[in-house]
Design a protein around this motif. Structure first.
Motif, short mmCIF file in Angstrom:
data_model
loop_
_atom_site.label_atom_id
_atom_site.label_comp_id
_atom_site.label_asym_id
_atom_site.label_seq_id
_atom_site.Cartn_x
_atom_site.Cartn_y
_atom_site.Cartn_z
N HIS A 784 34.34 -58.05 32.92
CA HIS A 784 35.47 -57.18 32.56
C HIS A 784 35.58 -57.18 31.04
O HIS A 784 35.65 -58.22 30.41
N LEU A 785 35.56 -55.97 30.45
CA LEU A 785 35.69 -55.82 29.00
C LEU A 785 36.97 -55.04 28.70
O LEU A 785 37.19 -53.96 29.23
N ALA A 786 37.83 -55.60 27.86
CA ALA A 786 39.06 -54.92 27.43
C ALA A 786 39.00 -54.68 25.93
O ALA A 786 38.74 -55.60 25.16
N ILE A 787 39.19 -53.42 25.52
CA ILE A 787 39.20 -53.06 24.10
C ILE A 787 40.60 -52.54 23.76
O ILE A 787 41.09 -51.59 24.39
N SER A 788 41.22 -53.15 22.77
CA SER A 788 42.54 -52.67 22.31
C SER A 788 42.41 -52.22 20.87
O SER A 788 42.11 -53.03 19.98
N SER A 789 42.59 -50.94 20.63
CA SER A 789 42.62 -50.41 19.26
C SER A 789 43.72 -49.35 19.22
O SER A 789 44.89 -49.69 19.23
N PHE A 790 43.36 -48.04 19.18
CA PHE A 790 44.38 -47.01 19.24
C PHE A 790 45.12 -47.06 20.58
O PHE A 790 46.27 -46.71 20.68
N GLU A 791 44.41 -47.45 21.60
CA GLU A 791 44.98 -47.59 22.94
C GLU A 791 44.20 -48.68 23.67
O GLU A 791 43.18 -49.16 23.18
N HIS A 792 44.71 -49.08 24.84
CA HIS A 792 44.04 -50.12 25.61
C HIS A 792 43.06 -49.47 26.58
O HIS A 792 43.40 -48.50 27.26
N GLU A 793 41.85 -50.00 26.65
CA GLU A 793 40.84 -49.48 27.57
C GLU A 793 40.18 -50.64 28.30
O GLU A 793 39.92 -51.68 27.72
N ASP A 794 39.92 -50.44 29.60
CA ASP A 794 39.24 -51.46 30.43
C ASP A 794 37.92 -50.91 30.93
O ASP A 794 37.84 -49.74 31.36
N TYR A 795 36.90 -51.76 30.93
CA TYR A 795 35.59 -51.38 31.44
C TYR A 795 35.05 -52.50 32.33
O TYR A 795 35.30 -53.69 32.08
N ILE A 796 34.33 -52.12 33.37
CA ILE A 796 33.63 -53.09 34.21
C ILE A 796 32.14 -52.92 33.93
O ILE A 796 31.57 -51.85 34.18
N LEU A 797 31.53 -53.95 33.36
CA LEU A 797 30.12 -53.90 32.97
C LEU A 797 29.28 -54.61 34.02
O LEU A 797 29.61 -55.71 34.45
N LEU A 798 28.18 -53.96 34.41
CA LEU A 798 27.28 -54.55 35.41
C LEU A 798 25.89 -54.70 34.82
O LEU A 798 25.27 -53.71 34.39
N ALA A 799 25.43 -55.93 34.78
CA ALA A 799 24.05 -56.21 34.36
C ALA A 799 23.27 -56.52 35.63
O ALA A 799 23.51 -57.53 36.30
N CYS A 800 22.33 -55.62 35.99
CA CYS A 800 21.64 -55.75 37.27
C CYS A 800 20.13 -55.59 37.06
O CYS A 800 19.69 -54.69 36.33
N PHE A 801 19.35 -56.44 37.71
CA PHE A 801 17.89 -56.35 37.59
C PHE A 801 17.25 -56.99 38.81
O PHE A 801 17.86 -57.79 39.53
N ILE A 841 24.52 -57.17 29.07
CA ILE A 841 25.97 -56.96 28.90
C ILE A 841 26.29 -56.66 27.44
O ILE A 841 27.09 -55.76 27.12
N GLU A 842 25.65 -57.40 26.52
CA GLU A 842 25.90 -57.19 25.09
C GLU A 842 25.51 -55.78 24.67
O GLU A 842 26.17 -55.15 23.86
N HIS A 843 24.39 -55.30 25.24
CA HIS A 843 23.92 -53.94 24.93
C HIS A 843 24.96 -52.91 25.41
O HIS A 843 25.32 -51.97 24.67
N LEU A 844 25.44 -53.07 26.65
CA LEU A 844 26.45 -52.16 27.20
C LEU A 844 27.74 -52.20 26.37
O LEU A 844 28.36 -51.18 26.08
N LYS A 845 28.12 -53.43 26.01
CA LYS A 845 29.34 -53.62 25.23
C LYS A 845 29.22 -52.92 23.88
O LYS A 845 30.15 -52.24 23.43
N HIS A 846 28.07 -53.08 23.22
CA HIS A 846 27.85 -52.45 21.91
C HIS A 846 28.01 -50.93 22.02
O HIS A 846 28.64 -50.29 21.16
N GLU A 847 27.46 -50.33 23.08
CA GLU A 847 27.56 -48.87 23.27
C GLU A 847 29.02 -48.44 23.43
O GLU A 847 29.46 -47.43 22.85
N LEU A 848 29.78 -49.20 24.22
CA LEU A 848 31.17 -48.84 24.47
C LEU A 848 32.03 -49.00 23.22
O LEU A 848 32.90 -48.18 22.93
#
Length: 965
Positions: A784-801, A841-848
């Motif tokens: 679970h990734l939460a970003i708070s800046s102008f507004e609060h946003e939640d993301y569910i990141l899945l690393a699958c292989f 996960i870090e790659h996905l997080k960087h994109e978001l």
């Protein structure tokens, strides 16, 4: 086969996450929570209001009948879901109860109406600012908001909704006291304005409304006038349109006909002739009300009380008979040097009095001063008492009312029309008097309608209503239908009884507010209000979105009364209230601005005109005034500026609508599956209609109903309103207390590293994306990734292989949770798996994070462009004034040189000096404005710098070893 606790945890986080403003799925939770049918333009409008976290709000200007209230409800639901609960609705006083009821019925949102009585009670209870409410949306009238502006200003509102906002469109004029008081009190707050008529007479009205939202969209009034009040060219319109687009959204009825079907109104005019004694009583009372001096009516209240007495006189002899008693008693108390509250006494019968007095009277008018009576006064009062007794005696002996006799013929005609239409035989009869209501009940029951008639009024305290209420409480015991508010529940009980049992409901104005009677297709205006907006509101109880049949409207006209005939003509022909698809048009109702003003004009004619010629002359003058106030030019301007709906936009709306429905479908499936998982040992489930009942509660410490519960999931091609909901059923939704408890518990489930086998073969859904992985295995980490800046946003990141190292994209990985599965056993997580998962996960997080920063940059650019444009406006306005002063100074100097008289020369030079001083002041103002602009930009930059400090929170939810069979 079933889902696992890993599914449930993943779904719980997905169902409660907060999406960015521009995400089409942002409103899914609110839409699922609401008991309304989804319409694309409403979702689009709600998203428009949310589109930028830096925006100060929006004007939603859809035409009448498109559901601006629904749009506002979706917006309020979203705020509520995000725990932003300092919410205010400002509306006309006669719409407050409607808002209160619609929020409860359609959106399950609790609200409270603040008016003088409840406000003072809150103060007595120790609440120093009654606008500060815990978990209650506050509703108040325009007048009350103006009166309590200082309290409004000191409340930290998350959002303010202003309904019928065109009432404030002249806020740019200093004379508009209410508009300016509300605007100034709410200046820094985010606002959504609802109006079908944002532009009626002048382009300056748009400036006024926009300035309520944000003072920095345009410059000051002078600069706006200098740019847009002259003869505009096409490029001027385009520029103004571009500047309005970020803040104003308008949809037309013709644009949504593929989604919404409307029915017609069919008018029946029922004429009657008063009996001789009725006419005698009318003549006596009319002459009495036109007297220069009346002791029974306090001076400050005379205009209002005269209106009420005329309405009661026109209603029935039973209504006016009781009022004569009240007036006689008042005069007798005056002789004894005592006062009584006439308004309170008459309010017992004429229920809408308290709302009308809001707009008719000032606080000073309500104070009745004790007058010193002379001998002549005392004699005059005694004579007035005798006259009133004479009127009362005549009213008492009139047992038959001609209008009431005509009611039976009207009902026969109207029911015949309903039969042809295929509609149910139900009639909603409106009267303005409770005494008339009781009279109509008695004659209807005596002549064929025994047991088929119910009453609806402000108290609903008659024996039949109390019996209906008791039975209703019994029927719905243990369900969410019982709100706990006796007033609201009794109203709901009576409406339900009308729908299922009764044929006729006789209602006062109490039923014109906040009730949905679309199951009824016949409205009878037994008494006709003079306020067109109130009539529209009455008919709107039945003729509304969701009505399946044409609505028949019956109106009574006294053809012996010239004024009554002319009033009816105006209501029918000028206001188009009784025929057609939509009833009164935006242009007409918007043109009068406030129906009370029109009502006052009618009252003035009745009071001042004494013969047929005077009545004709006065109504001709009024009719001339009511000629379409909106000119062809203004209509063209409004169309150019506000109505942009080409085929590309229509197609995008259609696509977004389909996406919204798809999101909603998936959302409801996740909620259903999570609930089934958690309540497996506590409830019995019925998949065919998405319902369940609790056998015992998993949360015994909470007062949770046993059910049954149902998710409103319509079949393809149907709507929520088409679903049959048994009387004892609770509507299960994301905002329900039980759902919230379940989701919280699922989030807190312990989910250690384990092996999970997903069963593709026995899952009924075909998922092509997963077919290639049948027989394979691998690893999946969910964060679970939460970003708070102008507004609060939640993301569910899945690393699958896979075990072979093939990376599986997010969309495909999400589909794993669509499969049934079993948990085999707990296992250890290898180091290389942890490293690979973290890397992905870090790659996905960087994109978001990068996407978030780009989105914020765009929001910032829009705000800076707005400020730059505002700066240009201010500069243009001031420079134009300086240029005009330069020209005038030059002209004055030239004229001064030609003067021969020294005194005249000195005076001329003095005047030039004053102009030069004024020019200097304007130049200073130009620099000062630039300083203001720089200061505003600095504030914005400071706020953005704080927001740019992205707070990022990361949490691993679980890691699993997966296999698909």
């Amino acid at each position: 086969m079933k889902i696992t606790k890993y599914h449930a945890k993943y779904f719980a986080y997905e169902l409660t996450r907060q999406l960015p403003s521009n995400d089409i799925g942002k409103l899914t939770a609110s839409l699922q929570d609401a008991q309304v049918d989804l319409n694309p333009h409403q979702v689009e409008a709600a998203l428009f209001a949310f589109k930028s976290p830096l925006s100060n709000g929006a004007i939603l200007a859809d035409e009448v009948g498109l559901g601006k209230t629904i749009e506002a409800g979706i917006i309020l639901s979203q705020q509520w879901a995000e725990r932003k609960r300092k919410l205010l609705i400002i509306s006309p006083s006669n719409l407050r109860k409607q808002w209160n009821q619609e929020l409860a019925d359609k959106f399950f949102l609790p609200s409270t109406i603040l008016e003088t009585k409840s406000f003072n009670q809150e103060l007595k209870n120790g609440n120093l600012n009654p606008f500060n409410q815990n978990d209650l949306i506050v509703i108040c009238s325009f007048q009350f908001a103006k009166a309590k502006a200082s309290y409004l200003e000191h409340t930290n509102w998350d959002l303010v909704i202003i309904d019928e906002a065109h009432r404030l469109r002249n806020v740019y004029k200093t004379s508009n006291v209410i508009g300016n008081a509300i605007k100034n009190a709410l200046l820094p707050r985010k606002k959504v304005l609802l109006t079908a008529t944002p532009l009626q007479n002048s382009i300056l009205e748009l400036y006024g409304l926009v300035s309520i939202i944000d003072e920095y969209i345009f410059g000051d009034l002078k600069s706006f006038k200098s740019q847009y009040s002259h003869q505009l060219e096409e490029h001027d319109y385009l520029e103004l349109r571009n500047r309005l687009q970020p803040v104003c959204k308008r949809t037309l009825r013709r644009q949504v006909l593929e989604y919404i079907s409307y029915t017609n109104r069919r008018a029946i005019r029922e004429e009657f002739i008063p009996l001789p004694q009725e006419q005698q009583l009318y003549d006596w009372v009319s002459e009495y009300l036109q007297r220069p001096q009346l002791y029974a009516l306090p001076n400050g209240q005379r205009q209002l009380m005269t209106l009420i007495l005329r309405k009661l006189l026109a209603s029935s002899t039973y209504a006016i008979h009781g009022t004569f008693d009240t007036l006689i008693k008042r005069l007798e108390l005056v002789l004894q040097k005592q006062n009584n509250d006439l308004i309170e006494e008459i309010d017992e019968d004429f229920e809408s009095l308290d709302e009308i007095q809001d707009e008719w009277l000032n606080d000073d008018d309500l104070v009745v001063e004790e007058a010193i009576l002379s001998e002549a006064d005392i004699e005059a009062i005694k004579n007035e008492i005798q006259d009133l007794k004479k009127f009362r005696e005549l009213a008492k002996i009139i047992n038959v009312n001609s209008k009431a006799e005509q009611l039976f013929k009207a009902l026969d005609k109207a029911f015949e029309q309903l039969k042809k239409l295929g509609a149910k035989e139900k009639a909603l009869i409106f009267t303005e008097s409770k005494r008339t209501q009781d009279y109509l009940l008695s004659i209807l029951e005596a002549r064929g309608y025994k047991g088929k008639v119910i009453l609806f009024n402000g108290s609903n305290n008659d024996p039949k209503s109390n019996e209906i209420y008791r039975n209703w409480l019994n029927t719905h015991k243990g369900t969410d239908k019982i709100t706990g508010s006796a007033t609201a529940d009794k109203r709901a009980a009576i409406v339900e009884y009308f729908k299922d049992e009764a044929t006729i409901m006789i209602a006062t104005e109490a039923a014109s507010e906040g009730v949905n009677l679309q199951f009824c297709s016949l409205v009878v205006n037994y008494d006709m209000p003079w306020n067109p907006q109130r009539i529209e509101q009455r008919i709107g109880r039945c003729h509304r979105y969701g009505q399946k049949f044409d609505v028949v409207v019956v109106n009574f006209v006294n053809i012996k009364n010239d004024a009554d005939i002319r009033v009816y003509q105006l209501l029918e022909e000028k206001f188009q209230l009784f025929n057609g698809v939509f009833g009164a048009s935006d242009e007409v109702l918007g043109a009068i601005g406030n129906g009370i003003d029109f009502e006052k004009r009618i009252a003035q004619i009745y009071n001042e005109c004494r013969n047929e010629a005077e009545i004709k002359k006065a109504f001709d003058a009024l009719q001339e005034e009511l000629k379409p106030a909106i000119t062809a030019k203004i209509q063209n301007v409004r169309s150019t500026l506000l109505e942009n709906f080409d085929e590309a936009v229509r197609e995008r709306l259609r696509v977004d609508f389909e996406k919204s429905k798809a999101y909603l479908n998936t959302f409801e499936q996740k909620l259903w599956r999570t609930t089934k998982f958690f309540l497996e040992d506590y409830a019995t489930f019925h998949d065919d209609n998405y319902s369940f009942s609790l056998v015992n509660s998993p949360f015994p410490e909470d007062n949770i109903h046993a059910g049954p519960y149902m998710i409103l999931r319509p079949e393809k091609g149907k709507k929520k309103s088409d679903i049959y909901i048994p009387d004892d059923t609770n509507i299960y939704r994301i905002g329900h207390k039980l759902a919230q408890k379940i989701l919280k518990s699922c989030k807190e489930e312990a989910t250690p590293v384990a092996e999970i086998v997903f069963d593709y073969t026995n899952t009924p859904t075909q998922i092509t994306l997963l077919e290639k992985y049948i027989g394979q295995s691998g690893w999946l980490q969910v964060q679970h990734l939460a970003i708070s800046s102008f507004e609060h946003e939640d993301y569910i990141l899945l690393a699958c292989f896979t075990d072979e190292g093939e990376q599986i994209d997010q969309e495909t990985a999400q589909r794993l949770f669509s499969l049934y599965a079993t948990v085999n056993h707990n296992i250890a997580k290898p180091t290389d798996v942890a490293m690979k998962a973290n890397e992905m996960i870090e790659h996905l997080k960087h994109e978001l994070v990068h996407e978030n920063a780009n989105r914020n940059r765009d929001f910032f650019d829009v705000e800076m462009d707005k400020l730059d444009q505002w700066a240009d406006d201010m500069k243009i306005g001031l420079e134009r004034e300086i240029k005009d002063l330069d020209a005038e100074i030059k002209l004055r100097k030239a004229e001064a040189k030609k003067l021969l008289d020294l005194n005249a020369k000195v005076k001329a030079q003095r005047h030039i000096k004053e102009l030069e001083k004024k020019r200097s002041e304007k130049r200073e103002a130009l620099f000062s404005a630039q300083d203001d602009i720089d200061e505003k930009k600095e504030d914005l930059l400071s706020n953005i710098e704080k927001m740019l400090n992205q707070k990022i929170k990361q949490e691993e939810l679980f890691t699993i070893k997966w296999a698909i069979v």
